[in-house]
Design a protein around this motif. Structure first.
Motif, PDB file in Angstrom:
ATOM      1  N   ALA A 194     -71.220 -41.550 -58.351  1.00  0.00           N
ATOM      2  CA  ALA A 194     -70.315 -40.954 -57.250  1.00  0.00           C
ATOM      3  C   ALA A 194     -71.551 -41.605 -55.975  1.00  0.00           C
ATOM      4  O   ALA A 194     -70.739 -41.725 -54.969  1.00  0.00           O
ATOM      5  CB  ALA A 194     -70.407 -39.757 -56.851  1.00  0.00           C
ATOM      6  N   MET A 195     -73.103 -41.902 -56.101  1.00  0.00           N
ATOM      7  CA  MET A 195     -73.823 -42.097 -54.986  1.00  0.00           C
ATOM      8  C   MET A 195     -73.297 -43.844 -55.077  1.00  0.00           C
ATOM      9  O   MET A 195     -73.048 -43.703 -53.829  1.00  0.00           O
ATOM     10  CB  MET A 195     -74.789 -42.112 -55.870  1.00  0.00           C
ATOM     11  CG  MET A 195     -75.677 -40.717 -55.282  1.00  0.00           C
ATOM     12  SD  MET A 195     -77.214 -40.930 -56.436  1.00  0.00           S
ATOM     13  CE  MET A 195     -78.689 -41.735 -55.182  1.00  0.00           C
ATOM     14  N   VAL A 250     -70.924 -40.963 -45.063  1.00  0.00           N
ATOM     15  CA  VAL A 250     -71.647 -41.127 -44.767  1.00  0.00           C
ATOM     16  C   VAL A 250     -72.510 -39.723 -45.034  1.00  0.00           C
ATOM     17  O   VAL A 250     -74.015 -39.509 -46.106  1.00  0.00           O
ATOM     18  CB  VAL A 250     -73.180 -41.866 -43.367  1.00  0.00           C
ATOM     19  CG1 VAL A 250     -73.863 -41.248 -43.147  1.00  0.00           C
ATOM     20  CG2 VAL A 250     -72.478 -42.761 -42.591  1.00  0.00           C
ATOM     21  N   GLU A 251     -71.804 -38.459 -44.669  1.00  0.00           N
ATOM     22  CA  GLU A 251     -72.808 -37.029 -45.426  1.00  0.00           C
ATOM     23  C   GLU A 251     -72.408 -36.623 -46.722  1.00  0.00           C
ATOM     24  O   GLU A 251     -73.538 -35.909 -47.633  1.00  0.00           O
ATOM     25  CB  GLU A 251     -71.633 -35.811 -44.308  1.00  0.00           C
ATOM     26  CG  GLU A 251     -72.568 -34.641 -44.537  1.00  0.00           C
ATOM     27  CD  GLU A 251     -71.799 -33.318 -43.530  1.00  0.00           C
ATOM     28  OE1 GLU A 251     -71.620 -32.698 -43.493  1.00  0.00           O
ATOM     29  OE2 GLU A 251     -71.238 -34.467 -42.447  1.00  0.00           O
ATOM     30  N   CYS A 252     -71.443 -37.192 -47.432  1.00  0.00           N
ATOM     31  CA  CYS A 252     -71.376 -37.491 -49.208  1.00  0.00           C
ATOM     32  C   CYS A 252     -71.862 -37.986 -49.492  1.00  0.00           C
ATOM     33  O   CYS A 252     -72.934 -37.574 -50.436  1.00  0.00           O
ATOM     34  CB  CYS A 252     -69.853 -38.213 -49.037  1.00  0.00           C
ATOM     35  SG  CYS A 252     -69.628 -38.105 -50.251  1.00  0.00           S
ATOM     36  N   THR A 277     -80.368 -49.072 -49.650  1.00  0.00           N
ATOM     37  CA  THR A 277     -80.962 -48.586 -51.230  1.00  0.00           C
ATOM     38  C   THR A 277     -81.410 -47.054 -52.047  1.00  0.00           C
ATOM     39  O   THR A 277     -81.755 -47.741 -52.465  1.00  0.00           O
ATOM     40  CB  THR A 277     -82.023 -48.505 -50.756  1.00  0.00           C
ATOM     41  OG1 THR A 277     -82.386 -47.508 -49.268  1.00  0.00           O
ATOM     42  CG2 THR A 277     -82.669 -50.056 -49.630  1.00  0.00           C
ATOM     43  N   ASN A 278     -80.619 -46.921 -51.365  1.00  0.00           N
ATOM     44  CA  ASN A 278     -80.161 -45.436 -52.819  1.00  0.00           C
ATOM     45  C   ASN A 278     -80.170 -45.942 -54.367  1.00  0.00           C
ATOM     46  O   ASN A 278     -80.716 -45.801 -55.343  1.00  0.00           O
ATOM     47  CB  ASN A 278     -79.163 -44.151 -52.070  1.00  0.00           C
ATOM     48  CG  ASN A 278     -80.030 -43.763 -50.435  1.00  0.00           C
ATOM     49  OD1 ASN A 278     -80.633 -43.575 -50.813  1.00  0.00           O
ATOM     50  ND2 ASN A 278     -78.582 -43.162 -50.811  1.00  0.00           N
ATOM     51  N   THR A 279     -78.820 -46.482 -54.058  1.00  0.00           N
ATOM     52  CA  THR A 279     -78.452 -47.149 -55.595  1.00  0.00           C
ATOM     53  C   THR A 279     -79.921 -48.209 -56.136  1.00  0.00           C
ATOM     54  O   THR A 279     -79.922 -47.920 -57.584  1.00  0.00           O
ATOM     55  CB  THR A 279     -77.207 -47.529 -55.170  1.00  0.00           C
ATOM     56  OG1 THR A 279     -76.403 -46.537 -55.057  1.00  0.00           O
ATOM     57  CG2 THR A 279     -76.501 -47.892 -57.178  1.00  0.00           C
ATOM     58  N   ILE A 280     -80.469 -49.050 -55.373  1.00  0.00           N
ATOM     59  CA  ILE A 280     -81.048 -49.765 -56.153  1.00  0.00           C
ATOM     60  C   ILE A 280     -82.296 -48.642 -56.972  1.00  0.00           C
ATOM     61  O   ILE A 280     -82.888 -48.881 -57.883  1.00  0.00           O
ATOM     62  CB  ILE A 280     -81.673 -50.929 -54.731  1.00  0.00           C
ATOM     63  CG1 ILE A 280     -80.298 -51.731 -54.485  1.00  0.00           C
ATOM     64  CG2 ILE A 280     -82.721 -51.438 -55.488  1.00  0.00           C
ATOM     65  CD1 ILE A 280     -80.431 -51.899 -53.355  1.00  0.00           C
TER      66      ILE A 280
END
Length: 302
Positions: free
Chosen positions: A23-24, A68-70, A261-264
């Motif tokens: 999901a991210m 972006v909010e999700c 960067t989040n997924t990484i």
């Protein structure tokens, strides 16, 4: 590539974690599509295209804010899930499940869309040519009408002020729990290396990187939001000599980077994910080599 790797299900992750990471990754990908490709790159490389018609521009901006909010709240949800998994042993088996993850992801996605619908109605044409509205500007009434002012402050609270606090709080509690349990474990083990302590040390580093990355990359946007409410600064201005416009655009750039960067941080830190990543990179080369060998054999036979 991250989505493909996670869908293969060979990273050794639980279904619960996989749902959050998928999901991210999808939310971050949508941010890059709607924000970077259809908005930023369109403005630079394809000016005055059909994407600049006010209705389409307004729809695109609505989708940008919703995605972006999700993405932000999915990060919060996953942080909370890891907090429960590590610190709350009694409810871990009930909460950290595939069904719960699906419900939370669905709820966050739906609420993100509903919460940002008013964004569409706060925008107006920048210019009208031959009765055709072009580009998007924020209505000046949005800064004065109490209803819109209240909505904007609620929006700022939901993103990124409350996520800031929640991510810091959950990660802080998780790090504290890990440190206390590690101290007790060291006391019970008088000597020798302990793989569990090393794993916990890596977990602390990962959580600190997550918190620091999110806060640093969103800080400029957060400061600009506050400035826009306490001064007469407006959003989406095109005067790039204005320091507030520069701050706004720099904030958006760092916000886009946060989506990368989040997924990484979450996925690439996994050893099996890195192995699958290497396999996926080698796969096209392997197909080319097989095809070359097949053509070579055919040529020799002929």
């Amino acid at each position: 590539m991250t989505i493909v790797i996670l869908c293969r299900g060979k990273c050794g992750l639980s279904k619960c974690i996989t749902v959050y990471l998928l999901a991210m990754a999808l939310a971050d990908l949508l941010v890059l599509i709607f924000n970077v490709v259809l908005y930023e790159m369109n403005e630079i490389y394809f000016p005055d295209s059909f994407l600049d018609y006010t209705p389409i521009c307004s729809l695109n901006l609505f989708l940008i804010f919703a995605c972006v909010e999700c993405s932000v709240w999915l990060t919060v949800a996953f942080t909370f899930d890891r907090f429960v998994a590590i610190c709350c042993q009694k409810i871990r088996t009930q909460y950290c499940t595939y069904k719960t993850a699906v419900v939370i992801v669905t709820t966050i996605s739906g609420l993100s869309i509903l919460e940002n619908i008013p964004i569409y109605f706060t925008l107006e044409p920048r210019i009208i040519i031959d009765n055709i509205p072009w580009f998007c500007d924020v209505k000046s009434s949005s800064y004065t009408i109490p209803m819109w002012v209240t909505y904007i402050w609620i929006d700022i609270a939901l993103m990124p002020f409350i996520p800031f606090i929640l991510i810091l709080m959950f990660n802080g509690l998780t790090v504290r729990y890990i440190l206390l349990s590690s101290k007790i474990r060291k006391g019970l083990r008088s000597s020798g290396s302990d793989p569990e302590i090393e794993n916990r040390r890596k977990s602390i580093i990962l959580l600190l990187v997550i918190s620091g990355s999110f806060i640093l990359l969103w800080m400029v946007t957060f400061i600009h939001y506050i400035c826009a409410q306490i001064t007469e600064v407006q959003y989406l201005h095109t005067d790039y000599n204005n320091p507030f416009t520069i701050m706004e655009q720099a904030g958006y750039m760092l916000q886009h980077l946060s989506s990368c960067t989040n997924t990484i941080i979450y996925a690439v830190s996994q050893t099996k994910f890195r192995e699958e990543f290497k396999t996926l990179l080698k796969y096209p080369l392997a197909i080319i080599l097989r095809l070359a060998n097949y053509l070579k054999r055919k040529y020799v036979q002929n």
